[in-house]
Write a protein that holds these residues in place. Structure first.
Motif, short mmCIF file in Angstrom:
data_model
loop_
_atom_site.label_atom_id
_atom_site.label_comp_id
_atom_site.label_asym_id
_atom_site.label_seq_id
_atom_site.Cartn_x
_atom_site.Cartn_y
_atom_site.Cartn_z
N UNK A 295 0.83 -1.21 0.00
CA UNK A 295 0.00 0.00 0.00
C UNK A 295 0.86 1.25 0.00
N UNK A 296 1.97 1.23 0.75
CA UNK A 296 2.88 2.38 0.77
C UNK A 296 3.48 2.59 -0.61
N UNK B 105 -0.13 6.62 10.37
CA UNK B 105 0.10 5.25 10.83
C UNK B 105 1.58 4.96 10.95
N UNK B 106 2.36 5.38 9.96
CA UNK B 106 3.80 5.14 10.00
C UNK B 106 4.43 5.90 11.17
N UNK C 146 -0.41 13.69 -1.65
CA UNK C 146 0.73 13.34 -0.81
C UNK C 146 1.02 14.44 0.20
N UNK C 147 1.62 14.04 1.30
CA UNK C 147 2.08 14.99 2.30
C UNK C 147 3.42 15.57 1.86
N UNK C 148 3.67 16.83 2.12
CA UNK C 148 4.94 17.43 1.72
C UNK C 148 6.12 16.65 2.28
N UNK D 61 3.18 10.51 0.81
CA UNK D 61 2.18 9.56 1.28
C UNK D 61 0.91 10.31 1.67
N UNK D 62 -0.26 9.67 1.51
CA UNK D 62 -1.48 10.30 2.02
C UNK D 62 -1.46 10.38 3.53
#
Length: 357
Positions: free
Chosen positions: A31-32, A57-58, A44-46, A50-51
Motif C-alpha cells: 500500500x505504501x 500510521x507510520x 501526498x504529504x509534503x 504519502x497520504x
C-alpha cells in the motif's frame, strides 16, 4: 578515581515495538508503494509522498518504538525507495535505531526497499531549495566557515545564508542541520563535526558545503587508527592516579554497545605511589590484550589506575553474550578478587569526564 558499582543489566533485548513495526510493514508495504508511485495515490504529504492516513500510521508505529525517533522516505525514479528511522544525532537513540534496522525483514518481505538507522549523505539535495515553514531557502547561497581542530579531531562550523537575517533561530539551525547531514551523512557529522554556530554575515574564507567532506577527510586522516591519550590525577586518598582514554572513540562505530561495564582489578605489586610495577604491570597488559579479541561486541574506552586498583571502562553489546565472557575473564584474575559492574548507558554519559577539551 571512580569505581562503578551498579546493578547488573545484561540484556537490552529488541523491544516488542520493533517486531510489531516489521510485522505491520510486511502488511503495509504494498500500500505504501502504491501510494508513492500509483496514479491514484491521493494527495501526498509534503516531503513524504504519502497520504495523510499512511503518514499518521507510520509515525505512530515509529513513535511507539520511541517518541523521539524520526522517519523519512527517500529515493528517486531510478533508485529503490529508502526508509530511514533516526534519532537525529541523539546518541541515546543510536542503538535503538540500529536494532530497528538489523531487525528488518529479508528481501522477500522488504522488496527492493533499503533501510537506514541514520540519515545518509545526499549531496544532490544541496542543489535544491529547502522549504521550512513559509520560507524557501535557496541552498546555493549556503556558505560554511570551517575551523579545523586537530587536537579534538573536529571541524567547527559557522553556517551562513543571507536569509538568516529574516528567520528565526530555530529555522537557522534546521537549515544548518540539513546541510551538514546532506553533506556528510548523520553519523559522520556526529563523528567529526564540533561546534555549529550561525553567522548572519559570511565568514571569512567560507566555503560551499560541497567542500566539507574534503576538509573532514584531512582532519580524520591522522586518526585512522585510534590511539591512547594519557593523563594524571589524584585518587580520593590523595595518591597519584594514571588515566588513559581511547581517542578518538565514536559512539557511531559501536551502535549496539549500550552497556557501560566497569572491571575493577586489584594488583599485588606496586611502587610507593601505589602504581603497578612488574609482574603486576605485565599481568594487566595481558588482561587488556584479551579484551581486544572481543571485536565490535565491546570496546575498551578508558583505564584508571591508582591505589592498587585498575578500573577498565568498556562499552558492550548486552545481547551478544560478551558480558558473560567478561565475567569469566575477571574470574580468572589471580591478584585479588576482580569485580564487574554494569549499567545501561546508551548515551555514553559515563565518558563525559574523560573527553579531551
Amino acid at each position: 578515581m571512580g569505581i562503578f558499582r551498579r546493578p547488573r543489566e545484561t540484556s537490552a533485548a529488541v523491544p516488542a515495538s520493533i517486531s510489531e513495526f516489521w510485522e505491520w510493514w510486511a502488511q503495509a508495504r504494498q500500500e505504501i508503494e502504491s501510494s508513492l508511485n500509483g496514479p491514484d495515490a491521493g494527495e501526498p504529504q509534503p516531503g513524504e509522498g504519502l497520504p495523510a492516513a499512511l503518514v499518521e500510521e507510520l509515525s505512530a508505529r515509529v513513535h511507539k518504538i520511541h517518541p523521539e525517533l524520526q522517519w523519512e522516505i527517500g529515493g528517486g525514479e531510478d533508485e529503490p525507495p529508502v526508509l530511514t528511522v533516526t534519532g537525529a544525532g541523539d546518541p541515546e537513540l543510536r542503538g535503538l535505531a540500529e536494532r530497528w534496522v538489523r531487525a528488518a525483514p529479508r528481501a522477500t518481505v522488504a522488496g527492493n526497499w533499503r533501510f537506514h538507522p541514520a540519515r545518509q549523505a545526499d549531496p544532490e539535495m544541496l542543489e535544491h531549495k529547502l522549504v521550512l515553514g513559509d520560507h524557501e531557502f535557496d541552498l546555493d547561497y549556503v556558505k560554511l566557515g570551517m575551523r579545523a581542530d586537530a587536537g579534538l579531531a573536529r571541524v567547527h562550523i559557522a553556517a551562513y545564508h543571507p536569509d538568516f537575517l529574516f528567520v528565526s533561530d530555530e529555522q537557522r539551525l534546521q537549515v544548518a542541520a540539513h546541510v551538514l547531514d546532506w553533506s556528510m551523512g548523520e553519523d559522520d557529522v556526529a563523528r567529526w563535526i564540533g561546534d555549529v554556530t550561525i553567522a548572519t554575515e559570511a565568514p571569512m574564507d567560507a566555503l560551499p558545503p560541497s567542500m566539507l567532506p574534503a576538509v573532514v577527510e584531512q582532519i580524520a586522516e591522522p586518526f585512522a587508527e585510534p590511539t591512547w591519550l594519557t593523563g594524571e590525577s589524584r585518587t580520593p586518598r590523595g595518591h597519584p592516579a594514571r588515566l588513559g582514554a581511547r581517542f578518538p572513540l565514536h559512539r557511531q562505530d559501536y551502535p549496539l554497545c549500550d552497556l557501560h561495564v566497569a572491571i575493577t582489578l586489584p594488583y599485588a605489586h606496586s611502587n610507593p605511589d601505589r602504581l603497578p610495577v612488574e609482574p603486576s604491570a605485565g599481568a594487566l597488559r595481558k588482561f587488556e590484550k584479551k579484551l581486544a579479541g572481543l571485536g565490535d561486541r565491546a570496546v575498551l574506552a578508558v583505564r584508571e589506575t591508582g591505589d592498587g586498583l585498575r578500573v577498565l571502562h568498556l562499552y558492550a553489546d548486552p545481547d551478544s553474550g560478551v558480558v558473560a565472557e567478561l565475567d569469566q575473564l575477571a574470574a580468572g584474575w589471580s591478584e585479588g578478587k576482580a569485580k564487574v559492574s554494569s549499567t545501561s548507558d546508551p548515551a555514553w554519559r559515563a565518558m563525559a569526564p574523560f573527553k579531551p577539551s
